[in-house]
Scaffold this motif. Sequence first.
Motif, short mmCIF file in Angstrom:
data_model
loop_
_atom_site.label_atom_id
_atom_site.label_comp_id
_atom_site.label_asym_id
_atom_site.label_seq_id
_atom_site.Cartn_x
_atom_site.Cartn_y
_atom_site.Cartn_z
N PRO A 173 -1.63 5.98 2.62
CA PRO A 173 -1.42 7.40 2.94
C PRO A 173 0.02 7.73 3.29
O PRO A 173 0.50 8.83 3.01
CB PRO A 173 -2.34 7.61 4.16
N LYS A 182 -7.16 9.75 -1.82
CA LYS A 182 -7.65 10.68 -0.80
C LYS A 182 -6.51 11.51 -0.23
O LYS A 182 -6.61 12.75 -0.09
CB LYS A 182 -8.34 9.90 0.32
N LYS A 183 -5.38 10.87 0.06
CA LYS A 183 -4.23 11.58 0.60
C LYS A 183 -3.64 12.54 -0.43
O LYS A 183 -3.30 13.69 -0.12
CB LYS A 183 -3.17 10.59 1.08
N LEU A 235 -6.42 -5.49 2.49
CA LEU A 235 -7.06 -4.17 2.51
C LEU A 235 -6.80 -3.43 3.82
O LEU A 235 -6.57 -2.22 3.82
CB LEU A 235 -8.57 -4.31 2.29
N LEU A 236 -6.82 -4.16 4.92
CA LEU A 236 -6.54 -3.54 6.21
C LEU A 236 -5.14 -2.92 6.20
O LEU A 236 -4.94 -1.78 6.64
CB LEU A 236 -6.66 -4.57 7.33
N SER A 291 -7.50 4.94 -0.75
CA SER A 291 -6.77 5.56 0.35
C SER A 291 -5.70 6.51 -0.17
O SER A 291 -5.53 7.63 0.34
CB SER A 291 -6.13 4.46 1.22
N GLY A 348 -8.75 -0.73 -2.52
CA GLY A 348 -8.39 -0.14 -1.24
C GLY A 348 -7.20 0.79 -1.32
O GLY A 348 -7.22 1.91 -0.76
N THR A 349 -6.13 0.36 -2.02
CA THR A 349 -4.93 1.20 -2.10
C THR A 349 -5.20 2.49 -2.87
O THR A 349 -4.75 3.56 -2.48
CB THR A 349 -3.78 0.45 -2.77
N PHE A 396 -4.96 0.33 3.84
CA PHE A 396 -5.47 1.59 4.38
C PHE A 396 -4.49 2.21 5.37
O PHE A 396 -4.57 3.41 5.65
CB PHE A 396 -6.83 1.37 5.04
N GLY A 421 0.83 -1.20 0.00
CA GLY A 421 0.00 0.00 0.00
C GLY A 421 0.86 1.25 0.00
O GLY A 421 0.54 2.24 -0.68
#
Length: 278
Positions: free
Chosen positions: A212, A59-60, A204-205, A56, A52-53, A208, A14
């Motif tokens: 970022p 967004k950053k 995915l956990l 996240s 997921g990657t 996230f 990620g």
Amino acid sequence: MWSLLFIPLGALVGALSGFFGIGGGVIIVPVLLFNGYTAAEAVATSLLFVVGTSLSGAKKHTSLGNVSWPTGVTIGLVGAVTAQLSSRLVLTISGTYDWLLNIFYLAILSYFAVTLLKKTSKPKPKRSPLLAGVTIGAVAGLLSALLGIGGGFLIVPLLVSWLGFSSHRAVGTSLAAVLFIALGGLAGYLPSLQLDYIVPAALLLGAFIGAPVGAALTGRYREKEISRRLGFLYIAVILSISLDLTAALWTPLSYASLAVLCLFLVAISVDFFKRVTQ
């Protein structure tokens, strides 16, 4: 319990996703194939991770001002449509002609590795942003569902060379596009496959957590440094896939294939740590 090991892997990949503007499938797919997944299962699981990657990371990067949403949405929506086409192809040939996907993957990665590592001046944009976005999206979508990647490995260098984006802006915009493309690819797979969702959930956990961090790290590198490190990532994946293809001749080569990826992950982690502590 072994599935919990995918949490740190998801976090690390990620971070690479947020840093390079890729979904992370270039590493996740080979790892899943090594663990006995079919091509279709590995691709679908990877695309779940890529969602997921990219979410996240985008967004950053948006908060950092690195995303051109009009371009990203254009690429992403076109890519989501073409991803539907290639997902059907993978479902047809999975388990029989998986090696063809690997050879095709090698050819694409080799081209962009050379492109990124060549010392050339950045060309001035000469194309219509809309036409370039549609073209990039169409190709990225086809390759995304075909190979289990978000398409960022193609989008980032093309945004730089075709539209004159800075590396930082190309990374952020790529992640925005990859989100739509990965969702489009998933729509073609999920109705036809029964997946074990424990591994994707663990990945995915981690994603996230890591994405970022990787996005924030781009501010500590110059444009050329990001491009060169992405080129080295491609070289590591090329070596890994090549070893995996020849593992039929000598089984231990499959372990060497995974070792190459692990060495790259260790090297880039050390590089990130040094840059943060400078």
